[in-house]
Each structure stands twice: as structure tokens, then as C-alpha cells.
Design an enzyme around this catalytic site. Structure first.
Site, PDB file in Angstrom:
ATOM      1  N   LEU C 210      14.869  50.469  -2.841  1.00 37.69           N
ATOM      2  CA  LEU C 210      15.739  51.155  -3.795  1.00 37.69           C
ATOM      3  C   LEU C 210      15.816  50.454  -5.153  1.00 37.69           C
ATOM      4  O   LEU C 210      16.163  49.276  -5.229  1.00 37.69           O
ATOM      5  CB  LEU C 210      17.155  51.265  -3.197  1.00 37.69           C
ATOM      6  CG  LEU C 210      18.186  52.002  -4.066  1.00 37.69           C
ATOM      7  CD1 LEU C 210      17.805  53.455  -4.244  1.00 37.69           C
ATOM      8  CD2 LEU C 210      19.579  51.869  -3.482  1.00 37.69           C
ATOM      9  N   ASP C 211      15.522  51.194  -6.225  1.00 33.43           N
ATOM     10  CA  ASP C 211      15.650  50.693  -7.597  1.00 33.43           C
ATOM     11  C   ASP C 211      14.844  49.427  -7.847  1.00 33.43           C
ATOM     12  O   ASP C 211      15.207  48.600  -8.692  1.00 33.43           O
ATOM     13  CB  ASP C 211      17.137  50.432  -7.948  1.00 33.43           C
ATOM     14  CG  ASP C 211      17.963  51.704  -7.883  1.00 33.43           C
ATOM     15  OD1 ASP C 211      17.390  52.789  -8.078  1.00 33.43           O
ATOM     16  OD2 ASP C 211      19.173  51.610  -7.614  1.00 33.43           O
ATOM     17  N   ALA C 212      13.774  49.265  -7.119  1.00 31.42           N
ATOM     18  CA  ALA C 212      12.977  48.045  -7.240  1.00 31.42           C
ATOM     19  C   ALA C 212      11.539  48.325  -7.650  1.00 31.42           C
ATOM     20  O   ALA C 212      10.712  47.417  -7.666  1.00 31.42           O
ATOM     21  CB  ALA C 212      13.006  47.270  -5.918  1.00 31.42           C
TER      22      ALA C 212
END
Lengths: 266, 266, 266, 266
Positions: C210-212
């Protein structure tokens, strides 16, 4: 400042925001108070009457705005849509609190877009020979809708002196340069010619002198030798619309005070 | 481009960086190649000789810089120290690769600071009546030290035309405004007068026309009605020194190519 | 680089832009050439065939994009309209060159807006219990329209791993924080909690974590103690939409090259 | 607010600046008044005594600073000079109003630079085994010089909890990342690893939790895939020093009010 604070606190007023500025050159003092209407024992007219003696005592130029009666803003555009779309979207999504009684344009291109928002669209053509007639019709529409603000969202026509005079501090323009650089027509071409490394936009009140009115907000964006005039036009649009939106927002919230040819923006 | 790439790869050259730009208006083509010296079977003169036929074939204006022979940069200042301190510190800490044979100033105020860095300081006074003599002495010092770059770090004097002509593309000035706004003296006063919401600085090559030379870099900082001229002077210093340092760095790395009155900055 | 330059110049190719980057850590070399199609004696397939031997010789990972066949981009949104309106307007005004075969949303709110642009709107509801079914329908729509890019314009749902895996480097998200700060839900609340003085937005490719995923672009805007979470949400919208638009534009022009979990943006 | 305004105006006080902030979450009210000392009929002690009853009535946390008695600021540095040089130059040129009784460093490298400014330099070495002794000596020097502010100008050592506790809101640090991203050591390496497109710096008060204290100011600068860690270090220096200088200036002018783990910066 003390007297005003005392007046409101004496009446139980809840001061949401208070701003002051004392101009060191002219010695003039500016202030803006934002008070919750429901904390006061007055309606707007009652407040005006109660406050008038203090205003008189200190010879204030003052005005009272009721955020419950949003300003009436007429947008004027030409063929380019970016500033108009941006303002309409902010209004539509509740970000800009105002009424937009209509949009006026010298072209018919943006009608469908405007009407999708439920806003009447007036197409008032203009050419070299009918400018006076054009502006008579524009003025008639503005008066008919009792607008208190006109926003030139890339309208591209120079307003005649009589409109500038009639609506001092009420007509907001976006100029696509970092004024006072590149006054007048085709500022991106002027910028390309000069080889600047930043281009900008300026939101200002319209006065009789072209692009010389009080500046409300400005911003810039970095460019390089790689950017053609077409790139500047594209990149500049983003600056134009955000600067215009910020300026209009400040105006709608009565944060902009005129001080000669300058502005105090609280 | 293909021929140049081929020339270097044919000789085993390791291209660290390659930049190209084709100007759509003039049709001129610009490029800069940065090659590891130890990857080539030439010394600088050998490389010049080997490359000359290609340059001739394409009628290139070209030059070769050896980063092992850093440029000789003379700094000129007046009384204000911020740009000078900034450049000296960057040089002292190894950030700016150049030799600084001396600093020239029309005042003696900054001598101790400069000498702490181990750099000779020439105090060459100037007043209304001895400008010609002043610039003769300045020119003599520049020539004696074989400087190839002169940086006006807030030097505050207008160079005479003959120096501008002699050192085209070699004299860098920092002007404390976002040019072309506020050419000439006291730009922060002009900015305050006009009520702008951003102030800036411009690093440019000096030409005979005042503040009109090719722009290398520019930047701005946000101000408000709250900022007096004194605040602008203080805030502007930070922009001035960072813009000047960036411009000088680009120049030292031969990243700035002149194109008429504009620059290509690779 | 020399071989590629030679190949194109040998065939009379007009190189509009050429970018190179050599990663000092991995030693990998990246390049992008933009060539005028009408300057070459090939069509796209012919060019591929002619170039393949060079690509093989240097073991290149390579691809050819024909700007005459614009990418097919599906936009996904939820209830918030700012990013969607911004992208649709840029597309509508010719600024973003792509096809938008449809918009998919888990709510029906934005249908009229999308349909005004002449674009089909698919309302695919989602709740806790039907996520798998929701994403099966989304995937079916994406496949049916042969989309090669999916833009999550504040879509607010976490894509399942199988979609992330299937569309590596093809799904672009806008996260409303300056990543890696404030991963996950309610980043403006997290920012208010931490008392930061700048808020930001990050445009990145979606990966399973996530969001990486690889960051394409980021930007920030200054806030103060005066700004509530609501103000941050409002101010942040402007950063979100401009960062997303820039990222999507770079992607559409094939300027973004993946390098592990990072991007080269030419 | 009204009472305070009334108090000062009643005594003929000339309010140069007045700032207010009402926190909507906690309901706390913050204000700062800046009054010309020569407009009041009190000296500092007299003013304290006269104001105390109002402060008591409203249960204020309050303090009075006399700008005629500048703060005593000890700078701590390690080997890197950029932040130290910047602060010393601003002090030396009269831009930062404070006394600097001494500089403390765990290395001797910056002695000559500091002593050129006429400021005593204490070299207090530190290694893994003598940390307690190091900080005992540091504390002794701070106490001996009656410092009220400690600025960690890239000091690179973690302060022990007892110093953090003793000097709450008095120790200012510059962290070379945009916190809360990249807490701890080598933030530029962490930034390169993550592939961010902006790097930043954060000026904050030191608390016991590493890099988690109240943030005073932050800023960022754009980078690209082209920038190595070394480039980030170089570019970051400019952000670090300007953010630290702004933070220190706000602190010296008593513009920073602590509010839990956040700051109000007037």
C-alpha cells in the site's frame, strides 16, 4: 483596535478571526473582524446602527458583509475555458461561496459547459465596430442581475473607462504574466522573447490603466529553454487558474482591502 | 548528434552526460557532452585536433573545457556581504570548483572576511569623478590574474561598455528583482511601490544595456502587505544568494550556452 | 547510445528529443528517443523489425510507442470530483492526448459530469462483502475496453493483489500526502496530528504494498497552524490534481521508465 | 482579547503587532502582542506586575520578553559548516538579534571560522564511551553562559533525555528530511532508496523521542532521478540552512508558541 474588540466582546460577540495592519508609510490602520452572527444580539442592520458611533468617532471607512448573503458574481470569458471551468467547479463543489447569476461571453463556445452547471449564458458578440454597443449590453446584464463582482476569467477584452470607474474594487482580472513584466497582449510571447526562467500570473482589480490595478495575488512556475511559447501557454494555465481562484476567494471573504493602488490581503 | 556520439564511442569515450536542444525558431542545434578524460586516448590538445574535422564538417561553434583546469573567477563586491560570503563558503567547502585569484571591492569593509579565506583583496575606490580610472585599475587586475569569469556579487556599479564588450558571456551579475520588472536602482522600493506579492532575483550575463543581458536563472519569494522595504531587502538576500550561486555553478560547469540574448542551461 | 543515434540518422530519422540516464549504482543505462514518424522509411512494424538486431546486440529492454495511437486510459473515481474534473477538462481541451473509453466509479454521483463529456460511465458499487465481485466486474470492464492505463483519480479503494500484478506500471494513483509520510487512510488527519508545515500529494504506480509503489511526481503546499483539517483538504485538492495531471501526462508521453521501485522521468 | 487590548490602549501602549489563534479542537486561545516599550509607563517588571491580575483572571500561561535583552543562544555543530556559517553571518550582519556567547563542537574543525567572528569556541570531543562525560561538560558550558536557547546546527549527536527535559522548547534542531519521513540517520540515503521527487528539511524543538518534537518550519526542494545522494546532500544544505534560519528567527522573536506537540508560529 481596543474599542472595536471591546464593542464586540461587550455584546457577547464571538470573534472567529481578527486581522490588523498598520501601514508604516501612510499611518493608516486597517482591520477586519469576522464574528459569528448568532453570537450577537443584532441583525445586520442592528449591528450597523450600533457600531456607527464608534466608526464615526475614529473616522473609519468601514463596511459590513453578511456571509449569509453571498456575493453575486458574474463571470466573463472568451473562448479559453480553463479559468472558467476551474471557478465553476469550485463553486459547484461548494468551495467558493457565492451566487453566479450568469456567465457573459463574446463567443458562444462555452455555453454547454456553463448551462450544465445550471447557470444562464449570455453570448454578447463584439468586434472592432460595436465595442460601445457590446459594453452597453454587458453593463445592462450586470445591472439587471445586481452583480457586485465581475470576474474576467480570461475575457481578453479591455473594459471601457466608464465600467472601470463604476465598479472600483469589484472587477477582478487574471493577467497571464508576473506583472509589472509583460503588460498588454501576448505576455507569453514577450516572456519567450526575453528568455525568462519563470512565468507567472497576476490577479488584480481592474482600473483604467491597463494591467496596472491593485494586485491581489501572483504566482510563478519554472520553465526552461526547452519550453516553447505553446508549452508556456499550457503551463501558464495552471498558474492562471490557481491564482485567479485564490484571488476570487480572498475577495469573496472580504479579505482584500484597497489601499491606494495596493492591497492588504488578510 | 550521431557523428559526435560515434566519434566518442569509437575512441572508447565514457559519456557521463549528454544534452541536446534544437531551437524550433532559429533551427540552431545545441549540445554539450561531458566525457571522462581518462577514457580517451588523447590529452586536451589531442582531442581538439581529432575533433576539429567533425566540427568543421558541421560548421559548429564549439569549445572544449578541461574540468581539471578550473576557471579563474574574480568576485567583485561593494559593502553588502551576503552574496560574497555565500560564494566564498561554497568555494571553501569544495562545492564550487574554481580558482578565486582575488576579490575586488570599491570599499574596504569586507577585507578581513576575504583574507580569512586566504584570498587577496583589492580595494579600488570609486566616486563620480574617477570612474574611468577605477575601471582601468579593475581591468588591469582582471588581466593580471588572467581571470576568465567576473562575478558581480552585489557590486552596485555599472560596468562601462568596453568591459561588457571585452568579456561577453564572462561577467555574471545578480539583480535584486525578477527581471524584466524593476530594472535599475532600488528594485525593492519599486516593488513596494507597485504592491507585488512576490519579489525575486535574476542572475544574468552583463551586456551594455542595463539589466537586459541573457538570463541564467531566476527565483522568487512570497511577500505580503506586511513586509516593508526593509523586510524585502532581508528576504530578498536569501533569493539573491541562492540564484547567484546556482547561476555561477551552471557557468562553471559550462552548462550555459548563449543563444542571442537568451541562454540554454543544460 | 552511439549505435542508436547512428541507426536513426542513417535512416534519415529526425530526433525530436533524446534523453539518457546512466544509473551509477546499478550501472543500468536508460534512454528515450522521440522520432518524427514521417522522417523514417518504416511504419511501426517495419521499425520494430529493423531495430530488433541492435536491441538484441545490447540486450535492451525496449518498447516502441506510436503517438498516433494514443493510450486507452480508464479513470476510476469515487465521490470526490476534483481530480476527475481536472483530468477530463485537460483531455477535453486537447491537453492530454489519450482515449478515455470509460469512467468507473463505486458511486453514481459523477455520472452526469462524465456523460456531459460524452464518455460512458460505469457504476460498480462496492461494500465490505462484495469486494471480490466488484473487482471482477472492474477487471471485466478494463479488459473489454482494452485499456492500457488505469488512473485512480481519488478512487479510495485498495486494489487486490492480482490486479496490481496484472497491470504493473499501468495503474497510477494519487495519494494525498507527501509519501512516505502518512501512508494509508486519512493522511490530512495524520498531518494535522503531527503538526507539519507543508502538506503534499504523491502520484505513483500502484503495487501490492500500500502506497509504496514507484513515485512519479510529488508536490507540496505551505500550511500554518491556522489551517484546520478541512482547510488542508481544500488546499490539498489543488496539489493532488496538479500532481496527478503531471504524472499522467509523463506516463502518456512514455517519459516514465521503471527502475526497480523507482522511476526515471525524462 | 478585548481585555488585553484595553489594558494596553488604556496605558497608551502602541501595539506594533497583535496575533491571535483559537484552536478549534482544544478550545485553547493563543495570542502574542508586540508593544513599543517606550509607549508604556512601565519598565518590564512594572508591566509584569500591572498585567498579572488580568493574566490571573483568565488563567493565562504567559510570558514577557524584552527585545532590548536579546536571547543568549549557544550554537552546537559538528564538522559540517553550512548551517553554522549561515547563522553566524546572519548574526554578524545584524539580521539575527541575539547574543552568541559561544559555539560548542565535538570536533575542532570550525574553530578558526568561529573565532574570526569573535566568538569563543569549545571543543568537547565525544566517542561511544564518554557520552555521559561529554554531555556533562556541554551542560556545564550552557549553564555557565546562562544560555536560554541551544541551536543544533547539524550537531549529529542525540541529546540525552535529561537535557531534553531540562530545556523544553529551548533546543532547536535541524533535521535533513521532510519529517516525519526519514527519521534518524542518513535521511538522504533513505530518500534516494525510496525514490522521492522532493527532499526537505525540518526545524523542530528537541524532545526525548528522536526527530519527533514540535515542528517550527519545513521546506523542500525538487530533485530528479539524475540526482545522486551526493547531489541531494549538496542541494539539501541550502534548504537546511534557510529552514533553520527561519525557525531560529521565529524563536528569537517569540513567535513560536508550543501547543502540545505542535507549534503556533505567529
Amino acid at each position: 483596535m481596543a474599542k472595536v474588540g471591546q464593542f464586540f466582546s461587550g455584546h457577547g460577540g464571538w470573534i472567529v478571526q481578527a486581522n490588523h495592519y498598520s501601514d508604516p508609510v501612510s499611518g493608516r490602520f486597517f482591520m477586519r473582524h469576522c464574528i459569528r452572527a448568532d453570537s450577537l444580539p443584532f441583525d445586520a442592520d442592528g449591528l450597523k446602527a450600533a457600531f456607527a458611533p464608534i466608526a464615526d468617532e475614529f473616522e473609519m471607512d468601514w463596511q459590513l458583509s453578511d456571509s449569509g448573503s453571498p456575493k453575486k458574481v458574474i463571470l466573463m470569458a472568451s473562448k479559453q475555458s480553463h479559468c472558467l471551468v476551474d471557478l465553476l467547479h469550485r463553486w459547484h463543489s461548494g468551495e467558493l461561496e457565492c451566487d453566479i447569476p450568469c456567465v457573459i461571453s463574446n463567443h458562444d463556445d462555452l455555453r454547454s459547459l456553463v448551462e450544465w452547471h445550471g447557470i444562464p449564458y449570455f453570448h454578447v458578440p463584439v468586434d472592432k465596430d460595436n465595442k460601445a454597443e457590446h459594453f452597453r449590453r454587458v453593463t445592462a446584464i450586470v445591472e439587471e442581475h445586481k452583480a457586485d463582482t465581475i470576474v474576467l476569467a480570461r475575457y481578453m477584452q479591455i473594459l471601457p473607462p466608464e465600467i472601470c470607474e463604476q465598479y472600483v474594487g469589484q472587477v477582478i482580472n487574471i493577467h497571464h504574466s508576473f506583472l509589472p513584466s509583460f503588460v498588454g497582449a501576448k505576455p507569453y510571447h514577450q516572456a519567450a522573447e526575453r528568455g525568462v526562467k519563470l512565468i507567472g500570473a497576476t490577479c488584480h482589480y481592474v482600473t483604467q490603466e491597463l494591467d496596472a490595478g491593485p494586485i491581489i495575488d501572483q504566482d510563478v512556475i519554472r520553465i526552461s529553454h526547452n519550453d516553447t511559447v505553446e508549452d508556456m501557454v499550457r503551463l501558464g494555465k495552471d498558474v492562471e487558474k490557481s491564482v485567479l481562484a485564490r484571488g476570487v476567494r480572498s475577495h469573496l471573504e472580504d479579505r482584500v482591502l484597497l489601499h491606494g493602488n495596493k492591497t492588504i490581503v488578510f
